[in-house]
Each structure stands twice: as C-alpha cells, then as structure tokens.
Design an enzyme around this catalytic site. Sequence first.
Site, short mmCIF file in Angstrom:
data_model
loop_
_atom_site.label_atom_id
_atom_site.label_comp_id
_atom_site.label_asym_id
_atom_site.label_seq_id
_atom_site.Cartn_x
_atom_site.Cartn_y
_atom_site.Cartn_z
N GLY A 166 72.10 49.66 14.45
CA GLY A 166 71.98 50.88 15.25
C GLY A 166 72.64 50.74 16.62
O GLY A 166 73.01 51.74 17.24
N GLU B 207 76.12 51.66 16.07
CA GLU B 207 76.14 53.11 15.85
C GLU B 207 75.95 53.87 17.16
O GLU B 207 76.61 54.88 17.41
CB GLU B 207 75.05 53.48 14.84
CG GLU B 207 75.35 52.87 13.47
CD GLU B 207 74.23 53.05 12.48
OE1 GLU B 207 73.10 52.60 12.76
OE2 GLU B 207 74.45 53.66 11.42
N GLU C 211 73.06 45.79 8.13
CA GLU C 211 71.89 46.34 7.43
C GLU C 211 71.76 45.83 6.00
O GLU C 211 70.67 45.66 5.48
CB GLU C 211 71.95 47.88 7.43
CG GLU C 211 71.67 48.54 8.78
CD GLU C 211 72.90 48.63 9.69
OE1 GLU C 211 73.95 48.02 9.36
OE2 GLU C 211 72.81 49.31 10.72
N1 CO8 Z 1 64.48 44.56 16.31
C1 CO8 Z 1 63.43 43.92 16.85
N2 CO8 Z 1 63.51 42.69 17.37
C2 CO8 Z 1 64.71 42.08 17.34
C3 CO8 Z 1 65.85 42.69 16.78
C4 CO8 Z 1 65.71 44.00 16.26
N3 CO8 Z 1 66.76 44.68 15.74
N4 CO8 Z 1 66.90 41.84 16.89
C5 CO8 Z 1 66.41 40.73 17.49
N5 CO8 Z 1 65.10 40.88 17.75
C6 CO8 Z 1 64.21 39.92 18.40
C7 CO8 Z 1 64.02 38.69 17.50
O1 CO8 Z 1 63.01 38.93 16.53
C8 CO8 Z 1 63.67 37.65 18.53
O2 CO8 Z 1 62.31 37.82 18.85
P1 CO8 Z 1 61.33 36.48 19.01
O3 CO8 Z 1 61.93 35.77 20.22
O4 CO8 Z 1 60.00 37.09 19.26
O5 CO8 Z 1 61.48 35.69 17.75
C9 CO8 Z 1 64.46 38.05 19.78
O6 CO8 Z 1 64.82 39.43 19.59
C10 CO8 Z 1 65.75 37.24 19.93
O7 CO8 Z 1 66.46 37.31 18.71
P2 CO8 Z 1 67.15 36.02 18.03
O8 CO8 Z 1 66.34 34.82 18.32
O9 CO8 Z 1 67.42 36.36 16.60
O10 CO8 Z 1 68.52 35.97 18.90
P3 CO8 Z 1 69.90 35.29 18.48
O11 CO8 Z 1 70.73 35.30 19.71
O12 CO8 Z 1 69.67 34.00 17.75
O13 CO8 Z 1 70.55 36.30 17.39
C11 CO8 Z 1 71.19 38.48 16.57
C12 CO8 Z 1 70.98 37.57 17.81
C13 CO8 Z 1 72.32 37.93 15.71
C14 CO8 Z 1 71.54 39.87 17.08
C15 CO8 Z 1 69.89 38.48 15.73
O14 CO8 Z 1 68.79 38.74 16.60
C16 CO8 Z 1 69.86 39.51 14.66
O15 CO8 Z 1 70.49 39.33 13.62
N6 CO8 Z 1 69.09 40.60 14.89
C17 CO8 Z 1 68.94 41.65 13.91
C18 CO8 Z 1 70.09 42.58 14.00
C19 CO8 Z 1 70.00 43.58 12.89
O16 CO8 Z 1 69.95 43.26 11.72
N7 CO8 Z 1 70.01 44.85 13.28
C20 CO8 Z 1 70.00 45.92 12.36
C21 CO8 Z 1 68.65 46.54 12.34
S1 CO8 Z 1 68.58 47.82 11.10
C22 CO8 Z 1 69.39 49.07 11.82
O17 CO8 Z 1 69.80 49.03 12.96
C23 CO8 Z 1 69.57 50.24 10.92
C24 CO8 Z 1 70.29 51.34 11.64
C25 CO8 Z 1 69.31 52.42 11.88
C26 CO8 Z 1 69.81 53.40 12.83
C27 CO8 Z 1 69.29 53.13 14.20
C28 CO8 Z 1 69.84 54.15 15.14
C29 CO8 Z 1 68.91 54.58 16.12
#
Ligand code: CO8
Length: 258
Positions: free
Chosen positions: A109, A112, A132
């Site tokens: 997102g 996006e 995703e």
């Molecule tokens: N939501 C909630 N928490 C998150 C998210 C997220 N999307 N991404 C990261 N966090 C949190 C982690 O859980 C972590 O929390 P904690 O310290 O409590 O464990 C903290 O942020 C730090 O994250 P990382 O330790 O994973 O940090 P890194 O630097 O190692 O990695 C990344 C960074 C690569 C970005 C990794 O965090 C990651 O892959 N995040 C998920 C990204 C993802 O898959 N996003 C897609 C989500 S689905 C989506 O967006 C569908 C689109 C819907 C439309 C939305 C439009 C409004």
Amino acid sequence: MSESTILVERIEKIGIIRLNRPKNLNALSSALIEELLSALRIFDKDPAIGAIILTGSEKVFCAGADIKEQRELSFVRAYNTNYLRNLNDGLLGVHKPVIGVINGYAIGGGCELAMMCDILYAGENAVFGQPEIKLGTIPGAGGTQRLIRAIGKSKAMHMILTGDTINASEAESSGLVAKVLPVNEVFEAAVETARKIAGFSAPVTAMAKEAVNEAEEVGLKSGLHFESRLYHSSFSLADHVEGFGAFLEKRTPQWINE
Ligand code: CO8
C-alpha cells in the site's frame, strides 16, 4: 491522548504531510488514513496553499497496509466497509498537486500511496515493491492498475507476481519516479518544485492536474473496482490467514492453496 500518526507543517505556500508511525514503518492504519485524509482536505481548501508534499521519514516512506489490522478483517467486513477505498478516493479528490518524496521502503500500500501522488521524487535509498503475493493477497489500492500504466505490463507483472522490489534507479529508468537524488537533497528539491508550481495560477494548475489525471483515469475506475473486489475476496482464503500469520510470527508461510 494517542500520538499523531502524521506530522503537518507549512513552508510558505506548501503544505507538508509526513507519515509518522516509525515503529510500524508508517504502515497504513485506519487512524493514519483518517488523519492523512483530513490534513489533505484542509490543505486543499486553504487558498494560501498552492502545492502539497507527502513524505515519510528519511528511512521509510510506508510499508503498506497495517498487517496487524488487515489480519483481523474478514471478506465480509472488508467488502461491506469498502476497506481502504477511501484512501484512493480521498487522494484523487485533491485539486492541488501532490508531490510524493519517497525515501526507503514504499512497499505494498506504500507503493500504491506513492503512485496516487502526482509527481514522485525518490531518495537514492528508495525501494518500491508490491509484495502482497507473499502474504496471500493481491495489491488492493491501485497497484495492479497504476503500476502497469507507470512502468508497463511486463515490469509490473514481474513485480506483482514475484513480489520482488526495484531500487530508486530502476524506478527512475522505468518512469515510476521523476527524479532520484541523494537522501539529504531530495526533500529540498521537492520543495523547490512545489514552490515553482505554487507560483502559477491555482485554478490553471488544478485544471492541468485534472486533465493529466483524466488520461490515466480512463478505464481506471472499473479496474480499481475489480481489483478491490478481488483483494477483499483474498481475505477469505486460508492462505491469507497463513501469509499474514507467518509475517507476524516471523516464519516462512506454508501455502495450502485454499
Ligand atoms: N504493518 C504493520 N507492521 C509492520 C508492517 C506493516 N505493513 N511492516 C513492518 N511492520 C512492523 C514489523 O512487524 C516490525 O514490528 P516489530 O518490531 O514489533 O516486530 C517493525 O515494523 C519493523 O519491521 P521489520 O523488522 O520487518 O523491518 P525490516 O527493516 O527488517 O524490513 C520490510 C522492512 C522489508 C518493509 C518488512 O517490514 C516487510 O516486509 N514488511 C511488510 C511489507 C508488506 O508486505 N506490505 C504489504 C502489506 S499488504 C498491503 O499493503 C496490501 C495493499 C492494500 C492497500 C493499502 C492501501 C491503503
């Protein structure tokens, strides 16, 4: 009182909005979306403002939908509440040009949201992706529609089907962003551009923006609707539960294809 999920300031005729959930990499919680839309509406209505900059921190723009929130959503609730459609509709309703300044991750997102902006400037550390598929869902806020318009079908399909990211220079060469600059220069460069735009006639600027967007929007509305329905449908898959659970539990998902 809960902490604000965005930071808002003004520089001359420019409204600045910074996403501010550093612990969650600026993930798009409902609270953040509400505050963001409200700040955009205020700047859009204010005659003293001529352009808007939307950014995150120097480390991260936005890691997408809030995975913890989305995990709790059933298909029926997402469908009935039109989950996240308000972000797209809110951004599209803004008449003033919005420049996105992207440093670090613009993922899911977040990518996006970046593509909803009118002009994108990226720091050299920017990373764009639609991961995703790794979570058992599909892009739900324009990714399947806007990425193809921005970078073409083959590159868009590659990103969406593999979940692989692209870096700032790939984003620039493929046309996703207008400029790439060192992280410590990119915001100031965007301010310069915003200043230039804000110096033109406000109604003419709004007309130019609307006309350019019309070219992109033709056919986009039905595409967005289609995407949104499929995205919400993916919430009813066991693989969606598995993908989101695996991310939060920091393990590799075991897909069951159901
Ligand atoms: N939501 C909630 N928490 C998150 C998210 C997220 N999307 N991404 C990261 N966090 C949190 C982690 O859980 C972590 O929390 P904690 O310290 O409590 O464990 C903290 O942020 C730090 O994250 P990382 O330790 O994973 O940090 P890194 O630097 O190692 O990695 C990344 C960074 C690569 C970005 C990794 O965090 C990651 O892959 N995040 C998920 C990204 C993802 O898959 N996003 C897609 C989500 S689905 C989506 O967006 C569908 C689109 C819907 C439309 C939305 C439009 C409004």
